[in-house]
Design an enzyme around this catalytic site. Structure first.
Site, mmCIF file in Angstrom:
data_model
loop_
_atom_site.group_PDB
_atom_site.id
_atom_site.type_symbol
_atom_site.label_atom_id
_atom_site.label_comp_id
_atom_site.label_asym_id
_atom_site.label_seq_id
_atom_site.Cartn_x
_atom_site.Cartn_y
_atom_site.Cartn_z
ATOM 1 N N CYS A 112 0.819 -1.228 0.000
ATOM 2 C CA CYS A 112 0.000 0.000 0.000
ATOM 3 C C CYS A 112 0.842 1.263 0.000
ATOM 4 O O CYS A 112 0.321 2.362 -0.153
ATOM 5 C CB CYS A 112 -0.974 -0.018 1.175
ATOM 6 N N CYS B 204 -14.053 1.775 7.531
ATOM 7 C CA CYS B 204 -13.144 1.287 6.477
ATOM 8 C C CYS B 204 -12.917 2.352 5.414
ATOM 9 O O CYS B 204 -13.827 3.116 5.093
ATOM 10 C CB CYS B 204 -13.755 0.087 5.757
ATOM 11 N N SER B 205 -11.726 2.353 4.819
ATOM 12 C CA SER B 205 -11.517 3.141 3.609
ATOM 13 C C SER B 205 -12.300 2.465 2.494
ATOM 14 O O SER B 205 -12.614 1.273 2.579
ATOM 15 C CB SER B 205 -10.030 3.187 3.255
ATOM 16 N N LYS C 147 -10.284 7.420 3.912
ATOM 17 C CA LYS C 147 -11.704 7.267 4.255
ATOM 18 C C LYS C 147 -12.583 7.918 3.199
ATOM 19 O O LYS C 147 -13.578 7.346 2.787
ATOM 20 C CB LYS C 147 -11.946 7.869 5.658
ATOM 21 N N HIS D 225 -8.856 3.921 -1.668
ATOM 22 C CA HIS D 225 -7.423 3.603 -1.654
ATOM 23 C C HIS D 225 -6.991 2.867 -2.923
ATOM 24 O O HIS D 225 -6.820 1.650 -2.920
ATOM 25 C CB HIS D 225 -7.136 2.757 -0.406
HETATM 26 N N1 COA Z 1 -16.969 4.093 3.390
HETATM 27 C C1 COA Z 1 -18.083 4.794 3.092
HETATM 28 N N2 COA Z 1 -19.025 4.383 2.203
HETATM 29 C C2 COA Z 1 -18.768 3.216 1.571
HETATM 30 C C3 COA Z 1 -17.622 2.454 1.831
HETATM 31 C C4 COA Z 1 -16.710 2.939 2.767
HETATM 32 N N3 COA Z 1 -15.599 2.243 3.048
HETATM 33 N N4 COA Z 1 -17.658 1.338 1.056
HETATM 34 C C5 COA Z 1 -18.796 1.395 0.346
HETATM 35 N N5 COA Z 1 -19.463 2.527 0.642
HETATM 36 C C6 COA Z 1 -20.769 2.950 0.114
HETATM 37 C C7 COA Z 1 -20.804 2.992 -1.410
HETATM 38 O O1 COA Z 1 -20.524 4.269 -1.915
HETATM 39 C C8 COA Z 1 -22.245 2.613 -1.686
HETATM 40 O O2 COA Z 1 -23.077 3.728 -1.482
HETATM 41 P P1 COA Z 1 -24.388 3.971 -2.385
HETATM 42 O O3 COA Z 1 -25.261 2.763 -2.154
HETATM 43 O O4 COA Z 1 -24.935 5.252 -1.847
HETATM 44 O O5 COA Z 1 -23.870 4.054 -3.774
HETATM 45 C C9 COA Z 1 -22.554 1.601 -0.601
HETATM 46 O O6 COA Z 1 -21.686 1.914 0.488
HETATM 47 C C10 COA Z 1 -22.351 0.156 -1.043
HETATM 48 O O7 COA Z 1 -21.141 0.109 -1.772
HETATM 49 P P2 COA Z 1 -20.448 -1.237 -2.207
HETATM 50 O O8 COA Z 1 -19.334 -0.921 -3.158
HETATM 51 O O9 COA Z 1 -21.506 -2.239 -2.636
HETATM 52 O O10 COA Z 1 -19.842 -1.695 -0.816
HETATM 53 P P3 COA Z 1 -19.189 -3.060 -0.491
HETATM 54 O O11 COA Z 1 -20.058 -3.704 0.532
HETATM 55 O O12 COA Z 1 -18.831 -3.799 -1.731
HETATM 56 O O13 COA Z 1 -17.808 -2.603 0.168
HETATM 57 C C11 COA Z 1 -16.345 -2.582 2.015
HETATM 58 C C12 COA Z 1 -17.733 -2.167 1.494
HETATM 59 C C13 COA Z 1 -16.200 -2.073 3.433
HETATM 60 C C14 COA Z 1 -16.204 -4.084 1.946
HETATM 61 C C15 COA Z 1 -15.265 -1.928 1.105
HETATM 62 O O14 COA Z 1 -15.387 -0.520 1.157
HETATM 63 C C16 COA Z 1 -13.882 -2.353 1.506
HETATM 64 O O15 COA Z 1 -13.450 -3.438 1.163
HETATM 65 N N6 COA Z 1 -13.106 -1.483 2.207
HETATM 66 C C17 COA Z 1 -11.796 -1.827 2.694
HETATM 67 C C18 COA Z 1 -10.768 -1.745 1.600
HETATM 68 C C19 COA Z 1 -9.446 -2.333 2.051
HETATM 69 O O16 COA Z 1 -9.372 -3.275 2.802
HETATM 70 N N7 COA Z 1 -8.353 -1.756 1.579
HETATM 71 C C20 COA Z 1 -7.043 -2.170 2.003
HETATM 72 C C21 COA Z 1 -6.631 -1.323 3.144
HETATM 73 S S1 COA Z 1 -5.151 -1.898 3.902
#
Ligand code: COA
Length: 394
Positions: free
Chosen positions: A85, A208-209, A334, A338
């Site tokens: 990252c 989560c980001s 956030k 990322h």
């Molecule tokens: N913060 C704020 N809003 C978020 C979000 C987040 N992290 N993730 C998704 N959303 C929102 C989307 O914009 C969407 O909104 P909408 O319905 O108004 O369009 C809704 O939530 C659903 O989005 P979706 O893409 O279907 O979410 P998801 O369930 O597939 O993903 C997580 C959610 C938390 C799994 C994903 O954001 C994630 O994997 N985050 C971590 C990434 C990570 O691990 N990176 C490595 C770091 S070391």
């Protein structure tokens, strides 16, 4: 540890950054061209002035060809780097060193990632099963351990602890709402953050980001040449990356309330830049808020808060835009998501805008020294990058 570093030897004269978003209609090439040409225009230079390039990408391309094709760099050296990252920061670090070494007069550091098309999510575990000795775990789960460990050590019950984490997410979304280049541009009330669906207890989605696509770029020259291009360059004070031995999960003294690589990197970077009182001397910071408890622990690892006090500082607004030491003024991972190869350069882009007074509604009052922190891996096994940059020489 005593490293000389390259304090005030190189400077940034132009930067570019795409919006971070779900760019279904743009390719990796489109994103690279957009970020690079914004940087060329910002610096007032031609693409042909560039003598070498460093490209950071984690999974969105192989080799220098990923950049030389879209930018038509015409047989220039293009080095592709990867360091989890911290990949974007690593492109910047290597590009700066090449200029400091005197090998080139002007270089490009650029990072890109296009994750949405790849199906990447923090919840997917890729690769074959291990032999059972290494944990098979997602990123949200790995970083979720920091939360109860911190709460228990410093006497917060789970409700108080969640409020502290929610305050961090609230701050970053608030800052992101002021940033046209962020992925998420709405403020999110604390109550909604607290109620967001659980991803890896106690972390909810709002801890989560996000997952996004994007690119960011910087043009670097020797500090003594910078004024030929503009009156307000950004000087590099320190660059460091600590790659840990990966033994956190085997150590009795590793208790998930501190990431050792952060501590090592901070010590090294502060020594290079001559920082002795980080909270006082640093005007602003962009840190790796992949998950809210990561940001909490970083405050203490980097010496912004005393051990066991960061949670109080969070609640007291120390790291807010109007606080004593604003952290993630652009909205952080956030709000930006990322895109791995781009994030480190996106953090530097915010330093750049802030120094030049171009940060719009989130503009800070005359910042002089900035820090970026970019972490790759898991709390017990990671690389931790820090840069310190400044508005003036000295
Ligand atoms: N913060 C704020 N809003 C978020 C979000 C987040 N992290 N993730 C998704 N959303 C929102 C989307 O914009 C969407 O909104 P909408 O319905 O108004 O369009 C809704 O939530 C659903 O989005 P979706 O893409 O279907 O979410 P998801 O369930 O597939 O993903 C997580 C959610 C938390 C799994 C994903 O954001 C994630 O994997 N985050 C971590 C990434 C990570 O691990 N990176 C490595 C770091 S070391």
């Amino acid at each position: 540890m005593r490293r000389k570093g390259i304090k005030d030897q190189v400077a940034v004269i132009g930067m570019g950054c795409t919006r971070f978003a779900e760019h279904w209609d743009k390719s990796v090439e489109d994103l690279l061209v957009e970020a690079a040409y914004e940087a060329f225009a910002d610096a007032g230079v031609e693409p042909t002035d560039i003598e070498a390039c460093w490209l950071g990408t984690f999974t969105s391309g192989l080799a220098g060809l990923t950049l030389s094709g879209p930018l038509k760099t015409q047989y220039l050296p293009v080095t592709r780097v990867e360091n989890m990252c911290a990949t974007g920061s690593e492109a910047f670090r290597n590009a700066c060193y090449a200029v400091a070494a005197g090998a080139y007069d002007m270089v490009l550091a650029i990072g890109v990632e296009k994750l949405k098309d790849s199906g990447y999510s923090g919840l997917a575990v890729t690769g074959p099963d291990s032999d059972g000795t290494a944990p098979d775990i997602t990123a949200p789960a790995a970083f979720s351990f920091l939360a109860p460990a911190y709460f228990n050590k410093y006497g917060l019950d789970s409700e108080q602890g969640k409020e502290v984490l929610a305050r961090i997410a609230w701050k970053n979304h608030r800052n992101g709402s002021l940033n046209p280049k962020a992925q998420f541009r709405s403020e999110v009330p604390i109550e909604s953050i607290l109620k967001s669906p659980t991803v890896a207890a106690p972390l909810g989605i709002m801890d989560c980001s996000g997952v996004a696509d994007g690119a960011a770029a910087a043009i670097i020259v020797r500090a003594e040449d910078a004024h030929k291009f503009r009156k307000d360059p950004m000087y590099v004070k320190a660059l460091t990356i600590a790659a840990g031995p990966g033994d956190g999960r085997l150590r009795q003294d590793f208790d998930f309330t501190s990431i050792r690589e952060n501590v090592w990197a901070a010590k090294d970077a502060y020594q290079q830049a001559g920082i002795t009182e980080p909270r006082k001397q640093i005007s602003m910071a962009e840190v790796h808020d992949c998950f809210t408890p990561t940001e909490l622990v970083i405050y203490e690892d980097l010496g912004f808060s005393e051990r066991g006090q960061a949670w109080r500082d969070v609640l007291n607004g120390v790291f807010d835009l109007e606080g004593e030491l604003p952290v993630n003024p652009d909205g952080g991972l956030k709000s930006f998501g990322h895109p791995i190869g781009a994030s480190g350069l996106r953090m530097l882009y915010e330093m750049w805008l802030q120094f030049q007074g171009k940060a719009g509604k989130r503009q800070l009052d005359n910042p002089k020294i900035g820090l970026t922190h970019n972490l790759g891996g898991f709390p017990w096994q990671c690389v931790s990058f820090i840069s310190i940059v400044g508005k003036e020489i000295g």
